[in-house]
Design an enzyme around this catalytic site. Structure first.
Site, PDB file in Angstrom:
ATOM      1  N   ILE A  92       0.849  -1.193   0.000  1.00 23.66           N
ATOM      2  CA  ILE A  92       0.000   0.000   0.000  1.00 23.66           C
ATOM      3  C   ILE A  92       0.882   1.240   0.000  1.00 23.66           C
ATOM      4  O   ILE A  92       1.749   1.394   0.864  1.00 23.66           O
ATOM      5  CB  ILE A  92      -0.898   0.019   1.251  1.00 23.66           C
ATOM      6  CG1 ILE A  92      -1.692  -1.282   1.365  1.00 23.66           C
ATOM      7  CG2 ILE A  92      -1.816   1.235   1.239  1.00 23.66           C
ATOM      8  CD1 ILE A  92      -2.276  -1.526   2.744  1.00 23.66           C
ATOM      9  N   CYS A  93       0.649   2.126  -0.945  1.00 22.16           N
ATOM     10  CA  CYS A  93       1.342   3.410  -0.993  1.00 22.16           C
ATOM     11  C   CYS A  93       0.475   4.421  -0.234  1.00 22.16           C
ATOM     12  O   CYS A  93      -0.490   4.961  -0.769  1.00 22.16           O
ATOM     13  CB  CYS A  93       1.550   3.847  -2.445  1.00 22.16           C
ATOM     14  SG  CYS A  93       2.308   5.479  -2.605  1.00 22.16           S
TER      15      CYS A  93
END
Length: 153
Positions: A92-93
């Site tokens: 997840i960014c």
């Protein structure tokens, strides 16, 4: 010592009270937990889907952010959500999960709520640019350098 005390308090709270759409799946010890999240709004991308998050904690928690990724499970309905800031390997960014955006006042519940909100607001059924390269590189989320300037999602 501090990490285990803090995680013990968080776990006790999670076992008794969680926001809608967030569920504790397992926490066999204080190093790895699994949480399920659902988008409660009628977002057609995620309608009737539940996603699993894996949290990994170090002894530096909460000074250091936990490693949080989406994972698949033996349940075929638990997939990695399509999102321009979520790689197909579950990474997840999200600035909150990086050293620049992390604050020790955050906790497992607030992380889940932030990710739930991120999914709720998404209108793009796509992966991030460079998804194939990230998956092939087999880097963990702590070793990646993200650009958090994309405000279009």
């Amino acid at each position: 010592m501090f990490a285990s005390k803090r995680l013990g308090k968080e776990l006790a709270k999670l076992q008794t009270s969680l926001p809608p759409g967030i569920a504790l799946v397992s926490a066999p010890d204080l190093s790895e937990w699994h949480m399920d999240i659902r988008v409660l709004d009628p977002n057609p991308i995620y309608l009737n889907l539940t996603f699993r998050l894996r949290f990994r904690f170090t002894n530096s928690y909460p000074i250091e952010a936990p490693e949080v990724v989406f994972v698949t499970s033996t349940d075929p309905s638990r997939s990695i959500p399509m999102h321009p800031h979520i790689y197909s390997n579950g990474i997840i960014c999200l600035d909150l999960l990086g050293s620049a955006g992390w604050s020790p006042v955050q906790n497992v519940e607030s992380i889940c709520m932030s990710i739930q909100s991120m999914l709720t607001g998404n209108t793009k059924n796509e992966r991030p640019v460079g998804d194939d390269e990230v998956v092939r590189s087999r880097q963990g989320p702590k070793n990646m350098r993200f650009n958090y300037d994309d405000l279009t999602v």
